[in-house]
Design an enzyme around this catalytic site. Sequence first.
Site, PDB file in Angstrom:
ATOM      1  N   HIS A  72     -15.308  32.558  27.233  1.00  0.00           N
ATOM      2  CA  HIS A  72     -16.276  31.786  26.450  1.00  0.00           C
ATOM      3  C   HIS A  72     -15.830  30.328  26.417  1.00  0.00           C
ATOM      4  O   HIS A  72     -14.687  30.031  26.075  1.00  0.00           O
ATOM      5  CB  HIS A  72     -16.383  32.332  25.022  1.00  0.00           C
ATOM      6  CG  HIS A  72     -17.278  33.536  24.925  1.00  0.00           C
ATOM      7  ND1 HIS A  72     -17.983  33.861  23.794  1.00  0.00           N
ATOM      8  CD2 HIS A  72     -17.598  34.486  25.837  1.00  0.00           C
ATOM      9  CE1 HIS A  72     -18.692  34.952  24.001  1.00  0.00           C
ATOM     10  NE2 HIS A  72     -18.463  35.357  25.235  1.00  0.00           N
ATOM     11  N   TYR A 202     -20.948  31.038  14.431  1.00  0.00           N
ATOM     12  CA  TYR A 202     -20.369  30.967  13.087  1.00  0.00           C
ATOM     13  C   TYR A 202     -21.434  30.320  12.203  1.00  0.00           C
ATOM     14  O   TYR A 202     -21.736  29.138  12.359  1.00  0.00           O
ATOM     15  CB  TYR A 202     -19.110  30.097  13.098  1.00  0.00           C
ATOM     16  CG  TYR A 202     -17.904  30.750  13.751  1.00  0.00           C
ATOM     17  CD1 TYR A 202     -17.777  30.815  15.135  1.00  0.00           C
ATOM     18  CD2 TYR A 202     -16.883  31.302  12.974  1.00  0.00           C
ATOM     19  CE1 TYR A 202     -16.664  31.410  15.716  1.00  0.00           C
ATOM     20  CE2 TYR A 202     -15.767  31.892  13.554  1.00  0.00           C
ATOM     21  CZ  TYR A 202     -15.658  31.947  14.922  1.00  0.00           C
ATOM     22  OH  TYR A 202     -14.557  32.533  15.496  1.00  0.00           O
ATOM     23  N   PRO A 294      -9.492  35.710   8.880  1.00  0.00           N
ATOM     24  CA  PRO A 294      -9.895  35.865  10.282  1.00  0.00           C
ATOM     25  C   PRO A 294     -10.799  34.767  10.841  1.00  0.00           C
ATOM     26  O   PRO A 294     -11.036  34.733  12.052  1.00  0.00           O
ATOM     27  CB  PRO A 294     -10.635  37.219  10.293  1.00  0.00           C
ATOM     28  CG  PRO A 294     -11.062  37.443   8.894  1.00  0.00           C
ATOM     29  CD  PRO A 294     -10.074  36.755   8.017  1.00  0.00           C
ATOM     30  N   LYS A 298      -7.046  33.663  14.633  1.00  0.00           N
ATOM     31  CA  LYS A 298      -5.684  33.233  14.980  1.00  0.00           C
ATOM     32  C   LYS A 298      -4.599  34.312  14.882  1.00  0.00           C
ATOM     33  O   LYS A 298      -3.517  34.133  15.447  1.00  0.00           O
ATOM     34  CB  LYS A 298      -5.256  32.058  14.066  1.00  0.00           C
ATOM     35  CG  LYS A 298      -5.969  30.762  14.371  1.00  0.00           C
ATOM     36  CD  LYS A 298      -5.457  30.143  15.650  1.00  0.00           C
ATOM     37  CE  LYS A 298      -6.381  29.123  16.252  1.00  0.00           C
ATOM     38  NZ  LYS A 298      -6.974  29.493  17.528  1.00  0.00           N
ATOM     39  N   TYR A 386      -9.030  25.792  18.138  1.00  0.00           N
ATOM     40  CA  TYR A 386      -9.629  27.103  18.445  1.00  0.00           C
ATOM     41  C   TYR A 386      -9.052  27.677  19.742  1.00  0.00           C
ATOM     42  O   TYR A 386      -8.722  28.861  19.810  1.00  0.00           O
ATOM     43  CB  TYR A 386     -11.155  26.981  18.530  1.00  0.00           C
ATOM     44  CG  TYR A 386     -11.865  28.311  18.397  1.00  0.00           C
ATOM     45  CD1 TYR A 386     -12.346  28.756  17.169  1.00  0.00           C
ATOM     46  CD2 TYR A 386     -12.046  29.142  19.503  1.00  0.00           C
ATOM     47  CE1 TYR A 386     -12.988  29.985  17.038  1.00  0.00           C
ATOM     48  CE2 TYR A 386     -12.682  30.362  19.388  1.00  0.00           C
ATOM     49  CZ  TYR A 386     -13.156  30.776  18.149  1.00  0.00           C
ATOM     50  OH  TYR A 386     -13.782  31.999  18.030  1.00  0.00           O
TER      51      TYR A 386
HETATM   52  P1  FAD Z   1       0.017  44.697  13.855  1.00  0.00           P
HETATM   53  O1  FAD Z   1      -1.073  44.608  14.857  1.00  0.00           O
HETATM   54  O2  FAD Z   1      -0.329  45.031  12.460  1.00  0.00           O
HETATM   55  O3  FAD Z   1       1.067  45.745  14.416  1.00  0.00           O
HETATM   56  C1  FAD Z   1       2.122  46.273  13.633  1.00  0.00           C
HETATM   57  C2  FAD Z   1       2.493  47.651  14.133  1.00  0.00           C
HETATM   58  O4  FAD Z   1       3.610  48.094  13.386  1.00  0.00           O
HETATM   59  C3  FAD Z   1       1.376  48.675  13.923  1.00  0.00           C
HETATM   60  O5  FAD Z   1       1.142  49.378  15.112  1.00  0.00           O
HETATM   61  C4  FAD Z   1       1.937  49.556  12.815  1.00  0.00           C
HETATM   62  O6  FAD Z   1       1.491  50.905  12.922  1.00  0.00           O
HETATM   63  C5  FAD Z   1       3.425  49.438  13.032  1.00  0.00           C
HETATM   64  N1  FAD Z   1       4.189  49.724  11.816  1.00  0.00           N
HETATM   65  C6  FAD Z   1       3.949  49.289  10.554  1.00  0.00           C
HETATM   66  N2  FAD Z   1       4.863  49.758   9.702  1.00  0.00           N
HETATM   67  C7  FAD Z   1       5.721  50.500  10.441  1.00  0.00           C
HETATM   68  C8  FAD Z   1       6.868  51.260  10.121  1.00  0.00           C
HETATM   69  N3  FAD Z   1       7.327  51.346   8.863  1.00  0.00           N
HETATM   70  N4  FAD Z   1       7.504  51.913  11.110  1.00  0.00           N
HETATM   71  C9  FAD Z   1       7.046  51.835  12.397  1.00  0.00           C
HETATM   72  N5  FAD Z   1       5.953  51.140  12.748  1.00  0.00           N
HETATM   73  C10 FAD Z   1       5.298  50.477  11.783  1.00  0.00           C
HETATM   74  N6  FAD Z   1      -6.625  37.782  15.281  1.00  0.00           N
HETATM   75  C11 FAD Z   1      -6.960  36.972  16.316  1.00  0.00           C
HETATM   76  O7  FAD Z   1      -6.084  36.319  16.881  1.00  0.00           O
HETATM   77  N7  FAD Z   1      -8.260  36.851  16.772  1.00  0.00           N
HETATM   78  C12 FAD Z   1      -9.261  37.537  16.189  1.00  0.00           C
HETATM   79  O8  FAD Z   1     -10.405  37.454  16.645  1.00  0.00           O
HETATM   80  C13 FAD Z   1      -8.947  38.366  15.054  1.00  0.00           C
HETATM   81  N8  FAD Z   1      -9.905  39.078  14.435  1.00  0.00           N
HETATM   82  C14 FAD Z   1      -9.550  40.002  13.504  1.00  0.00           C
HETATM   83  C15 FAD Z   1     -10.542  40.801  12.999  1.00  0.00           C
HETATM   84  C16 FAD Z   1     -10.210  41.775  12.070  1.00  0.00           C
HETATM   85  C17 FAD Z   1     -11.297  42.643  11.554  1.00  0.00           C
HETATM   86  C18 FAD Z   1      -8.850  41.964  11.658  1.00  0.00           C
HETATM   87  C19 FAD Z   1      -8.487  43.044  10.665  1.00  0.00           C
HETATM   88  C20 FAD Z   1      -7.858  41.161  12.161  1.00  0.00           C
HETATM   89  C21 FAD Z   1      -8.186  40.184  13.089  1.00  0.00           C
HETATM   90  N9  FAD Z   1      -7.219  39.384  13.657  1.00  0.00           N
HETATM   91  C22 FAD Z   1      -7.567  38.499  14.643  1.00  0.00           C
HETATM   92  C23 FAD Z   1      -5.807  39.520  13.246  1.00  0.00           C
HETATM   93  C24 FAD Z   1      -4.962  40.391  14.198  1.00  0.00           C
HETATM   94  O9  FAD Z   1      -5.598  41.627  14.390  1.00  0.00           O
HETATM   95  C25 FAD Z   1      -3.543  40.596  13.632  1.00  0.00           C
HETATM   96  O10 FAD Z   1      -3.048  39.340  13.239  1.00  0.00           O
HETATM   97  C26 FAD Z   1      -2.604  41.223  14.677  1.00  0.00           C
HETATM   98  O11 FAD Z   1      -2.849  42.610  14.783  1.00  0.00           O
HETATM   99  C27 FAD Z   1      -1.122  41.021  14.324  1.00  0.00           C
HETATM  100  O12 FAD Z   1      -0.309  41.659  15.268  1.00  0.00           O
HETATM  101  P2  FAD Z   1       1.116  42.220  14.869  1.00  0.00           P
HETATM  102  O13 FAD Z   1       1.699  42.799  16.118  1.00  0.00           O
HETATM  103  O14 FAD Z   1       1.882  41.181  14.151  1.00  0.00           O
HETATM  104  O15 FAD Z   1       0.846  43.346  13.783  1.00  0.00           O
HETATM  105  C1  DHB Z   2     -13.873  38.088  16.072  1.00  0.00           C
HETATM  106  C2  DHB Z   2     -13.041  38.044  14.979  1.00  0.00           C
HETATM  107  C3  DHB Z   2     -12.801  36.837  14.368  1.00  0.00           C
HETATM  108  O1  DHB Z   2     -11.986  36.772  13.319  1.00  0.00           O
HETATM  109  C4  DHB Z   2     -13.376  35.657  14.853  1.00  0.00           C
HETATM  110  O2  DHB Z   2     -13.124  34.484  14.227  1.00  0.00           O
HETATM  111  C5  DHB Z   2     -14.185  35.709  15.952  1.00  0.00           C
HETATM  112  C6  DHB Z   2     -14.432  36.936  16.561  1.00  0.00           C
HETATM  113  C7  DHB Z   2     -14.141  39.392  16.725  1.00  0.00           C
HETATM  114  O3  DHB Z   2     -13.656  40.410  16.232  1.00  0.00           O
HETATM  115  O4  DHB Z   2     -14.845  39.417  17.749  1.00  0.00           O
END
Ligand code: FAD
Ligand code: DHB
Length: 392
Positions: A72, A202, A294, A298, A386
């Site tokens: 995009h 948005y 969200p 990021k 972004y």
């Molecule tokens: P996580 O993905 O949370 O991974 C942590 C892992 O650790 C998990 O698999 C969990 O099961 C494991 N774990 C936890 N506790 C334990 C334990 N005690 N023992 C063993 N394992 C454990 N970010 C973006 O950049 N762009 C987006 O568009 C965006 N949109 C989002 C939309 C939604 C709806 C949501 C909810 C989040 C969004 N985010 C987005 C945020 C992004 O999903 C998270 O910031 C990202 O998953 C962080 O990655 P992480 O590896 O730090 O943690």
């Molecule tokens: C999506 C999630 C976001 O937080 C965002 O800013 C844009 C797109 C998505 O899940 O597609």
Amino acid sequence: MRTQVGIIGAGPAGLLLSHILHLQGIESVVLERHSRDDVEAIIKAGVLEQGTIDLMNEIGAGERMMKEGFRHEGIVLRFDGRDERIDFPSLTGGKSVMIYAQHDVIKDLIKARLDSGGDIRFESKDVSVYDLDSTEPKIRYRDKEGVVHEITCDFIAGCDGTQGICRPSIPAGVLKVYERLYPFGWFGILCKAPTSSDELIYSMHERGFALVSTRSPDIQRMYFQCSPTEKIDDWPDERIWEEFRARLATKDGWAPKEGQIFSKTVIGMRSLVVEPMRYGRLFLAGDAAHVVPPTGAKGLNLAASDAQILARALAAHYQSKRSDLLDQYSDTALRRVWKATRFSWWMTSMLHTFPGADEFQHRLQLAELNYVTGSRAGSTTLAENYVGLPIE
Ligand code: FAD
Ligand code: DHB
């Protein structure tokens, strides 16, 4: 047993770290509490910054993303019943983003790890960490058969997200916590429908923010601002579509393409940063150390940049016996984290309707959107944040 780097959590931060380390000849063990099927099915993010796309390609895990993801080159800001587009390449020297679901990133990284002999222990229970301020920090866990194991590590990476055990294992008083709660959440849906727009929309509206995103030509991802305590059962499909139609209406009569909704979730919104991102030989990365609302897309991208910064520091330790990059890890990561925290807060503040906000506040938000979309400097600020700021 012994390993060089013990990693807790097989999310984007843990898997990326493990794979980058492997490519540098450094061994790691990843402990994950969920099953492989479960971690590959969690629906989360969808927007990858240019730096995250480049990283996936550099580590050899980007092939499917390049085939199936959607590049995009801009987003649409919808306000006052009209659309203004922010064009990324022309404002950022050619950069763009990729729409590719987080669970697909996870699938590709797990495959890359396992194909190259990686050690990921799914369904690890009761994970705990010890001796963090010694030179031999340890991890204890119970495997699926109930057998307890201990792993002695050179370093431990806490990549276990917001609900993990690593951050709470740091003694009280060491970490400073910075937090901001927002008085709203997001109601997210996935639906079977054709794409409504070539680019993400948005939308700022008095009824509240709405976002049109996508996953594929037949699956769409959409969100609308809701109360943080919103009950999913209060939202039958027709009420959801009515809300989207109202918040996304333009003067030209735009309406989203509707279809069967097969997933509904409510997501809370907060900003949180802990400092420092290190205690002894435990390094925190990703959501374990910081959470963003969200709106700026990021979270996943910060997990990726933390993993990159930490892997580089560990490589310098093992390859050149240098400790300076490990000592600087927290400061280097936090500089980028705070910029993304600011951007996510700013996008959230500009686009949402705050409970109790008056017409003055609404006018200020409209003025800001008019400025951002009408000025090259304003548009560049949005675009370069972004697509992702560099690691400095
Ligand atoms: P996580 O993905 O949370 O991974 C942590 C892992 O650790 C998990 O698999 C969990 O099961 C494991 N774990 C936890 N506790 C334990 C334990 N005690 N023992 C063993 N394992 C454990 N970010 C973006 O950049 N762009 C987006 O568009 C965006 N949109 C989002 C939309 C939604 C709806 C949501 C909810 C989040 C969004 N985010 C987005 C945020 C992004 O999903 C998270 O910031 C990202 O998953 C962080 O990655 P992480 O590896 O730090 O943690
Ligand atoms: C999506 C999630 C976001 O937080 C965002 O800013 C844009 C797109 C998505 O899940 O597609």
